[in-house]
Design an enzyme around this catalytic site. Structure first.
Site, short mmCIF file in Angstrom:
data_model
loop_
_atom_site.label_atom_id
_atom_site.label_comp_id
_atom_site.label_asym_id
_atom_site.label_seq_id
_atom_site.Cartn_x
_atom_site.Cartn_y
_atom_site.Cartn_z
N LEU A 1 11.12 1.44 6.95
CA LEU A 1 10.51 1.91 5.70
C LEU A 1 11.26 3.14 5.21
O LEU A 1 11.51 4.06 5.99
CB LEU A 1 9.04 2.27 5.94
CG LEU A 1 8.29 2.60 4.66
CD1 LEU A 1 7.93 1.33 3.91
CD2 LEU A 1 7.03 3.41 4.94
N GLU B 1 12.54 2.74 13.78
CA GLU B 1 11.54 3.74 13.39
C GLU B 1 10.36 3.64 14.34
O GLU B 1 10.43 2.91 15.33
CB GLU B 1 11.09 3.50 11.94
CG GLU B 1 10.50 2.13 11.70
CD GLU B 1 10.03 1.89 10.26
OE1 GLU B 1 9.83 2.86 9.52
OE2 GLU B 1 9.85 0.72 9.91
N ARG C 1 8.21 4.10 -4.81
CA ARG C 1 8.26 3.16 -3.68
C ARG C 1 7.22 2.05 -3.85
O ARG C 1 7.48 0.89 -3.52
CB ARG C 1 8.03 3.91 -2.35
CG ARG C 1 8.20 2.98 -1.14
CD ARG C 1 8.15 3.73 0.17
NE ARG C 1 6.85 4.36 0.40
CZ ARG C 1 6.59 5.17 1.42
NH1 ARG C 1 7.52 5.45 2.31
NH2 ARG C 1 5.38 5.70 1.56
N TYR D 1 0.83 -1.21 0.00
CA TYR D 1 0.00 0.00 0.00
C TYR D 1 0.85 1.25 0.00
O TYR D 1 2.08 1.19 0.16
CB TYR D 1 -0.96 -0.01 1.19
CG TYR D 1 -0.33 0.32 2.54
CD1 TYR D 1 0.49 -0.59 3.20
CD2 TYR D 1 -0.56 1.54 3.16
CE1 TYR D 1 1.06 -0.29 4.43
CE2 TYR D 1 0.00 1.85 4.39
CZ TYR D 1 0.80 0.94 5.02
OH TYR D 1 1.36 1.25 6.24
N LYS E 1 6.45 -1.77 1.87
CA LYS E 1 5.27 -1.20 2.52
C LYS E 1 4.11 -2.20 2.40
O LYS E 1 3.19 -2.04 1.60
CB LYS E 1 4.91 0.18 1.91
CG LYS E 1 4.07 1.02 2.86
CD LYS E 1 4.12 2.48 2.50
CE LYS E 1 3.12 3.33 3.28
NZ LYS E 1 3.28 3.32 4.73
N HIS F 1 -0.36 -21.18 -0.02
CA HIS F 1 0.70 -20.28 0.43
C HIS F 1 1.60 -19.84 -0.72
O HIS F 1 1.98 -18.68 -0.81
CB HIS F 1 1.56 -20.95 1.52
CG HIS F 1 0.91 -20.91 2.87
ND1 HIS F 1 -0.14 -21.75 3.20
CD2 HIS F 1 1.13 -20.14 3.96
CE1 HIS F 1 -0.52 -21.48 4.43
NE2 HIS F 1 0.24 -20.52 4.92
N1 PDD Z 1 2.80 5.09 7.35
N2 PDD Z 1 7.50 3.83 8.85
C1 PDD Z 1 6.36 3.14 8.88
C2 PDD Z 1 6.34 1.79 9.49
C3 PDD Z 1 5.18 3.70 8.32
O1 PDD Z 1 4.05 2.99 8.33
C4 PDD Z 1 5.23 5.01 7.76
C5 PDD Z 1 4.03 5.68 7.15
C6 PDD Z 1 6.46 5.70 7.77
C7 PDD Z 1 6.60 7.08 7.16
O2 PDD Z 1 6.64 7.00 5.75
P1 PDD Z 1 6.15 8.23 4.84
O3 PDD Z 1 6.91 9.42 5.27
O4 PDD Z 1 6.47 7.79 3.48
O5 PDD Z 1 4.67 8.41 5.09
C8 PDD Z 1 7.57 5.07 8.31
C9 PDD Z 1 1.60 5.55 6.72
C10 PDD Z 1 1.39 7.03 6.79
C11 PDD Z 1 0.45 4.74 7.23
O6 PDD Z 1 0.64 3.55 7.41
O7 PDD Z 1 -0.65 5.28 7.41
#
Ligand code: PDD
Length: 290
Positions: free
Chosen positions: A202, A178, A50, A31, A146, A101
């Site tokens: 990520l 993170e 990405r 996603y 992601k 699977h």
């Molecule tokens: N999540 N790390 C993780 C595990 C994340 O799920 C996200 C963002 C980020 C930040 O990435 P970015 O700057 O590209 O949004 C880092 C989104 C916003 C979500 O799951 O809703």
């Protein structure tokens, strides 16, 4: 509200997927979350790149071109007028006739996208700063993908909530990786630090932009490993994401970070970030292009 599903635009209530969809059965999909300001998706090219990286990593071909995705987003974003929005898109491997699977030879991917208003950040929360706790990172070894499979993130986020905090910072093998849905920054001796990219985090689009803005503004920054003991000596801590932007963290495991207030370096970075959004709204300059 209109959503996009496999080439159609239809009301959310009418959007249906088969129960054998591998996204539903296995979490077999990826996603993106993309903010849109003034009707323009923020850092669109980077998000779509990405997405392609995530798809290739799970052995899927991009089902749409970047131009096709952009057209989908235009249509969805139009629905809400000019308000700030968050576009959500998900691609799963689609349905197969049985639970298996291994990756089936041929399935038609399921493509879903929607756009929802992105409310402005709560000014009180921004002024107060966030509270975070430190937790063990129990996720898999491909956090650079992601993936929609977010159970470990959900559990850690709930642990933060149970502790009265807003977010959990995750630690794997003695290194801060993170947050559960955000990237992590700290300021030490006036330098902006963030962990280097790896399979353990990520590659955040906001993270990259913060580093880019720091470089352009001549603010010292570096990508380096941060340990939990470094956190105790942080002058500032921030978390970043497409929906949270750059948020100051003022409490860590119940203790004040720095003087317990959002710091001066955060104020500079937030101003740079807000200026970037404003340029996109005015369609001026290409630094923060759509
Ligand atoms: N999540 N790390 C993780 C595990 C994340 O799920 C996200 C963002 C980020 C930040 O990435 P970015 O700057 O590209 O949004 C880092 C989104 C916003 C979500 O799951 O809703």
């Amino acid at each position: 509200m209109l959503v996009y599903l496999n080439g159609d635009y239809l009301p959310l209530e009418e959007a249906r997927i088969p129960v054998l969809d591998r996204g539903f059965l296995f979490g077999d999909g990826v996603y993106e979350v993309i903010p849109a300001y003034g009707g323009r998706p923020f850092r669109l090219r980077e998000h779509l790149q990405r997405l392609e990286n995530s798809l290739r990593a799970i052995r899927m071909e991009p089902p749409l071109t970047q131009e096709q995705w952009a057209a989908v987003f235009r249509r969805l974003v139009e629905e809400h007028g000019g308000v700030d929005q968050q576009i959500y898109l998900q691609v799963t491997r689609g349905a197969y006739h049985k639970r298996l699977h291994a990756i089936p030879a041929k399935t038609r991917p399921t493509l879903f996208a929607m756009s929802n208003p992105l409310p402005p950040r709560d000014p009180e929360l921004v002024a107060r700063g966030l509270s975070v706790v430190v937790r063990e990172d129990i996720r898999w070894q491909r956090c650079d993908i992601k993936a929609i499979t977010l159970l470990a993130n959900i559990l850690a986020q709930q642990e933060a909530r149970d502790a009265g905090a807003d977010e959990a910072l995750l630690v794997r093998d003695g290194e801060v990786t993170e947050g559960t849905a955000s990237n992590f920054f700290m300021v030490k001796e006036g330098r902006i630090l963030t962990p280097p990219k790896s399979n353990h985090l990520l590659p955040g689009i906001t993270r990259d932009l913060v580093l880019e803005l720091a470089r352009e503004a001549g603010l010292p920054s570096a990508e380096m490993v941060v340990t939990p003991s470094d956190l105790a000596t942080a002058e500032e801590i921030w978390i970043t994401s497409s929906t949270k932007e750059v948020m100051p963290v003022t409490r860590l495991d119940g203790q004040a970070v720095g003087d317990g207030r959002p710091g001066p370096m955060w104020r500079r970075m937030d101003a740079l970030y807000q200026a970037c959004k404003a340029r996109l709204r005015r369609q001026a300059g290409d630094e923060c292009r759509g």
